[in-house]
Write a protein that holds these residues in place. Structure first.
Motif, PDB file in Angstrom:
ATOM      1  N   VAL A  38       1.307   0.647   1.994  1.00  0.00           N
ATOM      2  CA  VAL A  38      -0.068   0.104   2.024  1.00  0.00           C
ATOM      3  C   VAL A  38      -0.553   0.437   3.460  1.00  0.00           C
ATOM      4  O   VAL A  38      -0.211  -0.411   4.441  1.00  0.00           O
ATOM      5  N   SER A  61       5.201   5.840  -3.345  1.00  0.00           N
ATOM      6  CA  SER A  61       3.660   5.840  -3.378  1.00  0.00           C
ATOM      7  C   SER A  61       2.973   5.273  -2.470  1.00  0.00           C
ATOM      8  O   SER A  61       3.502   4.530  -1.391  1.00  0.00           O
ATOM      9  N   LEU A  63      -0.773   3.347  -0.906  1.00  0.00           N
ATOM     10  CA  LEU A  63      -2.203   2.906  -1.182  1.00  0.00           C
ATOM     11  C   LEU A  63      -2.834   3.012   0.100  1.00  0.00           C
ATOM     12  O   LEU A  63      -2.635   2.365   1.028  1.00  0.00           O
ATOM     13  N   ARG A  65      -6.150   1.848   2.245  1.00  0.00           N
ATOM     14  CA  ARG A  65      -7.085   0.874   2.329  1.00  0.00           C
ATOM     15  C   ARG A  65      -8.011   1.389   3.604  1.00  0.00           C
ATOM     16  O   ARG A  65      -7.650   2.258   4.620  1.00  0.00           O
ATOM     17  N   HIS A  77      -2.987  -6.823  -1.929  1.00  0.00           N
ATOM     18  CA  HIS A  77      -3.489  -5.734  -2.503  1.00  0.00           C
ATOM     19  C   HIS A  77      -2.187  -5.090  -3.085  1.00  0.00           C
ATOM     20  O   HIS A  77      -2.038  -4.744  -4.250  1.00  0.00           O
ATOM     21  N   GLY A  78      -1.204  -4.967  -2.040  1.00  0.00           N
ATOM     22  CA  GLY A  78       0.143  -3.907  -2.341  1.00  0.00           C
ATOM     23  C   GLY A  78       0.773  -4.811  -3.709  1.00  0.00           C
ATOM     24  O   GLY A  78       1.004  -4.292  -4.519  1.00  0.00           O
ATOM     25  N   VAL A  81      -1.078  -4.227  -7.005  1.00  0.00           N
ATOM     26  CA  VAL A  81      -0.955  -2.829  -7.556  1.00  0.00           C
ATOM     27  C   VAL A  81       0.618  -2.716  -8.224  1.00  0.00           C
ATOM     28  O   VAL A  81       0.575  -2.199  -9.289  1.00  0.00           O
TER      29      VAL A  81
END
Length: 247
Positions: A38, A61, A63, A65, A77-78, A81
């Motif tokens: 993230v 993966s 993410l 921001r 947030h992570g 997800v």
């Protein structure tokens, strides 16, 4: 006992010198564990490095921001997800190497009898490497303050090496968590215990970063103590009201 699908969330901000190194170690130590980076819009190219790692490894993966909004905000947030992706276990790990991926197995083993496992510096067998005495005293003192004020028994409530069961995060109700900075770690421990869930600590060796700049500062520590003090005083007041109510 199988824990199901496991992912470790690694928040980053200007960790270009560390990210590939730590992700490589994690994938080597635990090949069955996925990684979610993230990145809070790092200007040093960390996000691009994360994208390259994800392109080369389907277990990684990213993410992205758009702004640096604090450690807690990145984790929240992570976590969401990861929950949406169906993971059964969701972990936390710093990108700077202070949390050794080679010790993640200790946390995974302990999760068989817990809802949250913490890699702890301050239980028997835990330790820190390359910390000045002043910083160790500050961390120990801060955790003692947390235990006394919040009435919890966790020795290292501020630690950031953790594994949550998805059921734990669902019961906590992530949407109600407002902590965005480093106090987020203590907040999550307190919420887990308040929900009647089990927290276990396992000893780890915490290694101070050797590359890049620490995100911890005196101002961050002071803000965390202020928030914890407010929670503690509010809880003590609630206890008094409940006691008078019973009378």
């Amino acid at each position: 006992m199988s824990l199901g699908r496991v992912v470790v969330v690694i928040p980053t901000y200007n960790e270009a010198s560390n990210l590939e190194w730590i992700v490589g170690r994690l994938r080597a130590a635990q090949p069955d564990v996925d990684v979610l980076v993230v990145d809070d819009g790092s200007p040093d190219g960390t996000g691009a490095i994360a994208d390259r790692l994800a392109a080369a490894d389907s277990a990684v993966s990213v993410l992205h921001r758009t702004a640096k909004a604090g450690l807690g905000a990145a984790y929240l947030h992570g976590f969401q997800v990861a929950l949406d992706a169906g993971y059964d276990v969701i972990g936390e790990m710093d990108a700077d190497g202070s949390h050794q991926p080679e010790q993640l197995g200790r946390l995974l083993d302990a999760l068989g009898s817990a809802d949250l496992v913490i890699g702890s510096r301050w239980v028997p067998g835990g330790s820190v490497v390359n910390w000045p005495r002043r910083r160790e005293a500050l961390s120990r003192g801060g955790n003692l303050y947390v235990r006394m004020l919040l009435g919890i028994k966790v020795r290292d409530a501020t630690a950031g090496y953790r594994l949550f069961r998805r059921t734990t995060l669902e019961k906590i109700d992530l949407a109600s968590v407002e902590s965005t900075g480093y106090v987020f770690q203590t907040d999550m421990v307190a919420r887990t215990l308040a929900a009647g869930l089990t927290v276990r600590e396992v000893p780890i060796e915490f290694v101070e970063r050797v590359r890049g700049d620490s995100k911890m500062s005196g101002a961050v520590a002071t803000e965390s103590l202020k928030r914890i003090t407010a929670w503690g005083l509010r809880e003590r007041a609630a206890q008094v009201r409940r006691a008078w109510g019973r009378r």
